[in-house]
Write a protein that holds these residues in place. Structure first.
Motif, PDB file in Angstrom:
ATOM      1  N   PRO A   1       0.802  -1.224   0.000  1.00  0.00           N
ATOM      2  CA  PRO A   1       0.000   0.000   0.000  1.00  0.00           C
ATOM      3  C   PRO A   1       0.840   1.281   0.000  1.00  0.00           C
ATOM      4  O   PRO A   1       0.324   2.343   0.305  1.00  0.00           O
ATOM      5  N   LYS A  50      -0.363   7.710   6.613  1.00  0.00           N
ATOM      6  CA  LYS A  50      -1.770   7.675   6.178  1.00  0.00           C
ATOM      7  C   LYS A  50      -2.657   7.125   7.293  1.00  0.00           C
ATOM      8  O   LYS A  50      -3.741   7.641   7.553  1.00  0.00           O
ATOM      9  N   THR A  51      -2.191   6.078   7.950  1.00  0.00           N
ATOM     10  CA  THR A  51      -2.967   5.479   9.040  1.00  0.00           C
ATOM     11  C   THR A  51      -3.215   6.494  10.157  1.00  0.00           C
ATOM     12  O   THR A  51      -4.320   6.577  10.696  1.00  0.00           O
ATOM     13  N   SER A 100       2.648   4.635   4.481  1.00  0.00           N
ATOM     14  CA  SER A 100       1.489   3.848   4.934  1.00  0.00           C
ATOM     15  C   SER A 100       1.106   4.210   6.359  1.00  0.00           C
ATOM     16  O   SER A 100      -0.075   4.359   6.685  1.00  0.00           O
ATOM     17  N   GLU A 101       2.120   4.344   7.208  1.00  0.00           N
ATOM     18  CA  GLU A 101       1.821   4.616   8.619  1.00  0.00           C
ATOM     19  C   GLU A 101       1.355   6.055   8.817  1.00  0.00           C
ATOM     20  O   GLU A 101       0.508   6.325   9.669  1.00  0.00           O
TER      21      GLU A 101
END
Lengths: 107, 397
Positions: free
Chosen positions: B333, B342-343, B339-340
């Motif tokens: 992703p 975005k999280t 990715s983190e």
């Protein structure tokens, strides 16, 4: 034993350390067994090889009278089935073939 | 221990050598390590310091990194202050023991000289190695120059050994572009460093006089609680990390934060970087600011425990966040950092568009112009209201 059974995560020791020795005596492993050892008392010479090789607590010295080659023993080796997993090491190591492994439920 | 290096003013020194010197200043008891490029100079120089009689420590030359970390687990368990260093394939080989070190709550300090993973075999810098170990339960800190390596190594021992933490710590630095570069670095008086780090007093240790068992089986009735305890310990280490950084600033002058910011006031766009390339990106930020682009930079120093709330507070108001990863999460992703990020932002009511760029793989240089291009491209995606999941920078099509 200092460590509580089924502790919460807060009650666990740091890194799950077991902070005292000998606690495996409180962990009964006998119900893992599918074969049990049986001793032929006529062949047993009370040498203790089974006791030395037993990887758990299941071979221990118990107060039992036994006469071997004219000598009377007041204590000799017995099985504690609360710990015997039925691994068969005692039977494999017994120098006189006194111990045989028998499937649970059979005699 | 006498001061081996002049203190109080910057001296020109290779960053690897500087880290070895500061590890010696921290009075380690055991070093177990296996040499691997580009970490080699660190352990070679530590071996020299021990052989010279300047550090009273056991240097254990082992046959692999798996053994190195295993030896570190053993030495830390008996209560010895323990250090190792590795990278890339070496770190990958340590993988299973990394979980054991954190699971047993052993405050080992490790230098990770970030390098690419094979294949193709590549000895140069990127962050693929450490990103594969992000879930191992270690505190993980990034640096961007030699001074930060020295400072964070000192902090690492105090963080790791704090009774409220008792977790291993990784200090990351870029392979070659940091490790093999001679930089001006200010050293501190050894006595002062030792005073700051303190004497390690383990709450539990292996000792024949008081037998206990490290690393027993965790049956299903225990394992979940054990993992919860480790998770909370790592999350709560954040407070201690902040305390140690604040104490370090008071004692030695340099201040550190989980997220470092550069020209972020009034910034509508933020470029987020990790590690040594952050300095190149800062030069691009200066150039863009001169062009009137309202862009600032956020540099992620603390990778674990991950600073979710700080990120949300810092990035949430921006229009666009452009994350630069030096690691490819193959067909995933996006880069691990993107990715983190975005999280952390996803559950905000309003959130910026996050654009992931991946580059600098296997030692590939990333220029000031390329960072500027990423920002321009990112602004274009924000205007369009959509961006690809991630894209690779500088790849020949």
């Amino acid at each position: 034993m200092k460590t509580k059974l089924n502790p919460t995560w807060r009650e666990l020791e740091l890194g799950c350390t077991v902070v005292e020795a000998g606690t495996s005596a409180e962990y009964k492993t006998g119900d893992w067994r599918s074969f049990y050892p049986k001793t032929d008392e006529d062949k047993c010479i009370a040498c203790g090889v089974c006791y030395l090789f037993c990887p758990d607590h299941s071979r221990h010295i118990a107060p039992r009278k036994k006469k071997v080659e004219g000598a009377m023993y007041t204590h000799y080796f017995d099985f504690n089935f609360q710990f015997c997993k039925g691994c068969g090491i005692c039977a494999a190591e017994c120098p006189t073939g006194a111990i045989v492994m028998i499937e649970e439920g059979k005699k | 221990m006498k001061n081996r290096i002049e203190v109080g003013k910057p001296v020109g020194i290779e960053v690897s050598i500087a880290q070895s010197e500061v590890v010696a200043q921290c009075d380690v008891d055991v070093i177990a390590a296996y040499p691997i490029t580009p970490q080699t100079h660190i352990v070679e120089h530590l071996a020299e310091i021990v052989a010279d009689g300047d550090l009273d420590a056991a240097f254990i030359p082992v046959e692999s990194e798996h053994s190195a970390m295993s030896a570190c687990v053993g030495s830390s368990a008996v209560g010895a202050r323990t250090f190792t260093a590795t990278c890339s394939q070496g770190l990958a080989l340590m993988h299973e023991i990394l979980y054991i070190a954190s699971g047993l709550r052993l405050p080992i300090v490790m230098s990770c000289v970030n390098r690419a993973l094979s294949a193709p075999i590549n000895i140069w810098g990127d962050q693929s190695d450490i990103m594969a170990e992000r879930d191992t339960g270690w505190v993980q800190i990034f640096t961007e120059n030699g001074q930060e390596v020295v400072d964070q190594t000192i902090c690492a021992f105090r963080i790791a050994e704090d009774r409220r933490v008792m977790l291993p710590v990784i200090v990351n630095l870029d392979g070659f572009s940091m490790s093999h570069v001679i930089e001006p670095i200010r050293f501190y008086d050894t006595k002062q460093v030792r005073g700051f780090v303190g004497v390690y007093q383990p709450p539990l240790r292996l000792d024949p006089a008081q037998p206990m068992m490290f690393g027993p089986v965790g049956i299903p009735e225990i394992y979940t609680e054990a993992k919860k305890a480790n998770d909370v310990a790592l999350i709560e280490s954040r407070q201690v990390i902040e305390e140690v950084w604040a104490a370090f600033a008071r004692e030695f002058g340099n201040a550190y934060r989980a997220l470092e910011t550069y020209r972020t006031d009034d910034a509508e766009y933020l470029l987020l970087t990790v590690g040594g390339m952050s300095e190149t990106a800062s030069v691009a930020i200066d150039a863009l600011r001169e062009q009137g682009v309202k862009v600032g930079q956020v540099k992620l120093r603390l990778w674990r425990p991950f600073p979710h709330d700080d990120l949300a507070a810092l990035l949430g108001k921006a229009r666009g966040v452009f994350v630069f990863d030096r690691c490819l999460s193959t067909a995933g992703p996006g880069g691990p950092v993107a990715s983190e990020v975005k999280t952390s932002l996803y559950n905000l009511r309003e959130r910026p568009l996050v654009v992931g760029f991946i580059g600098g793989l296997g030692g590939r240089d990333v220029t000031v112009q390329q960072f500027a291009d990423m920002v321009h491209k990112g602004i274009g995606y924000v205007a369009a209201g959509a961006a690809p999941v991630y894209e690779m920078v500088g790849v020949r099509e």
